[in-house]
Design an enzyme around this catalytic site. Structure first.
Site, short mmCIF file in Angstrom:
data_model
loop_
_atom_site.label_atom_id
_atom_site.label_comp_id
_atom_site.label_asym_id
_atom_site.label_seq_id
_atom_site.Cartn_x
_atom_site.Cartn_y
_atom_site.Cartn_z
N GLY A 115 7.22 1.47 5.01
CA GLY A 115 6.19 2.41 5.05
C GLY A 115 5.06 1.74 3.85
O GLY A 115 4.19 2.59 3.43
N VAL A 126 10.69 -4.12 3.25
CA VAL A 126 10.37 -4.37 4.76
C VAL A 126 10.73 -3.10 5.55
O VAL A 126 11.59 -2.18 4.95
CB VAL A 126 11.46 -5.35 5.15
CG1 VAL A 126 11.30 -5.59 6.53
CG2 VAL A 126 11.03 -6.64 4.39
N ALA A 127 9.92 -2.69 6.45
CA ALA A 127 9.86 -1.41 7.32
C ALA A 127 10.05 -0.31 6.44
O ALA A 127 10.97 0.44 6.65
CB ALA A 127 11.04 -1.78 8.23
N ASP A 161 -3.24 -0.99 9.35
CA ASP A 161 -3.41 -1.24 7.83
C ASP A 161 -3.86 -2.43 7.36
O ASP A 161 -3.99 -2.71 6.13
CB ASP A 161 -1.71 -1.02 7.29
CG ASP A 161 -1.44 0.44 7.28
OD1 ASP A 161 -2.07 1.37 7.46
OD2 ASP A 161 -0.22 0.82 7.56
N LYS A 220 0.82 -1.21 -0.16
CA LYS A 220 0.00 0.23 0.01
C LYS A 220 0.93 1.12 -0.20
O LYS A 220 2.06 1.10 0.59
CB LYS A 220 -0.89 0.05 1.27
CG LYS A 220 -0.25 0.32 2.57
CD LYS A 220 -0.06 1.60 2.84
CE LYS A 220 0.53 1.82 4.26
NZ LYS A 220 1.16 3.13 4.55
N GLY A 250 4.18 -4.11 4.11
CA GLY A 250 4.44 -5.62 3.87
C GLY A 250 4.11 -6.39 4.99
O GLY A 250 3.46 -7.52 4.86
N GLY A 251 4.21 -6.28 6.32
CA GLY A 251 3.79 -6.91 7.42
C GLY A 251 2.22 -7.29 7.33
O GLY A 251 1.74 -8.26 7.50
N ALA A 270 0.34 -6.72 4.84
CA ALA A 270 0.02 -7.59 3.74
C ALA A 270 -0.10 -9.06 3.94
O ALA A 270 -0.87 -10.06 3.51
CB ALA A 270 0.85 -7.33 2.48
#
Length: 302
Positions: free
Chosen positions: A103, A100-101, A141, A11, A106-107, A109
């Site tokens: 913004g 990763v990390a 998110d 996102k 990914g986590g 998702a």
């Protein structure tokens, strides 16, 4: 089905309005999300003992991804097991292409993909509103990662309303090799803006620009209240944004709390030109994506 694979998208925030911190420590948000074509794939298989297998794109350091109980996919499994009352274990495979990390959620998702994969694997038949409630328990998110497309998020970002977005938007994303702490960025926002309004302004101009389908009009309305604190903490992000715009991007901004920077381009050809310019300036990892794309969805297995 004994194995299920689900794909979920990165996102970006086309608008991120942030209000003053509340007594509970959270900031009220008014944001417009867009899902773009950078993906993580999560595969679940029934197993005797739990396991996690991770495969990352070459621009992602696998050491930056939590494993074991600290991975959000395992937390998602715990949450949905508690709701369904099921027992047992799953083997989890994650193929990561979302920085990763950075913004780009990914986590989140991965969490959304895990919820949907579990529901389909075990045929629990949970309604969409229940999956969204479980997603909100895992993070602000995560509900959007289920919904995808373009959507407005309010509350802490978890109250998601899909928007009608018929445009095709081309983006260039430049991740950073060094992460930036989201709590640190919010704390710095509070320091820089002690008189922030209790509620953020509504993104009326951006919503109108989305409806127009005109990239230049959208570029003029992109906004991120966390960009100033992120750039103040990491001045090189401001330099990168200036360079990307100098290479032809219509607009650059920090993605979410950073440190990934994103650039809106007028076309696919325009995106390729920006990529070439940024790589020529020494940025090794520069990615092209388009949006909006679908939220978490099943993948057909060969």
């Amino acid at each position: 089905m004994s194995t299920v694979s689900v794909r979920a998208a990165a996102k970006i925030n086309l608008h991120l309005g942030v209000g003053a911190v509340r007594d509970d420590g959270f900031h009220p948000l008014d944001t417009v999300y867009q899902a773009i074509s950078l993906y993580d794939d999560v595969t679940l298989t029934g197993a005797v003992v739990p396991s996690l297998e991770l495969e990352c794109a070459d621009y992602i350091d696998a050491g930056d991804v939590p494993i074991g109980g600290g991975n959000i996919a395992f937390r998602a499994l715990e949450v949905i097991r508690a709701r369904t009352g099921r027992h047992g274990h799953e083997a989890v495979e994650i193929l990561k292409s979302i920085p990763v990390a950075g913004g780009m959620a990914g986590g989140s998702a991965d969490a959304a993909a895990t919820l949907l994969a579990y529901d389909r694997l075990h045929r629990t038949g949970l309604p969409d509103d229940v999956l969204l409630d479980l997603a909100a328990e895992l993070g602000s998110d995560v509900p959007f990662s289920l919904v995808g497309g373009t959507a407005r998020g309010r509350g802490r970002g978890e109250v998601v309303q899909p928007l009608d977005d018929r445009g095709t938007w081309w983006w260039v994303a430049v991740p950073s090799g060094v992460g930036l702490s989201t709590p640190e960025v919010y704390a710095h926002f509070d320091k820089l803006f002690p008189d922030a309004l209790a509620e953020p302004a509504e993104p009326a101009d951006l919503l109108s620009a989305l409806a127009s389908g005109e990239p230049l009009r959208l570029a003029r309305t992109l906004h991120n209240d966390l960009q100033a604190p992120a750039v103040d903490l990491r001045p090189e992000l401001g330099t990168l944004i200036d360079r990307g715009e100098g290479e032809g991007a219509l607009r650059g901004l920090v993605s979410g709390s950073g440190p990934t920077c994103i650039f809106l381009c007028d076309s696919l050809d325009g995106a390729h030109a920006v990529v070439a310019g940024l790589r020529g300036a020494g940025h090794d990892v520069v990615l092209i994506a388009n949006g909006p794309v679908a939220g978490a969805h099943l993948l057909e297995r060969p």
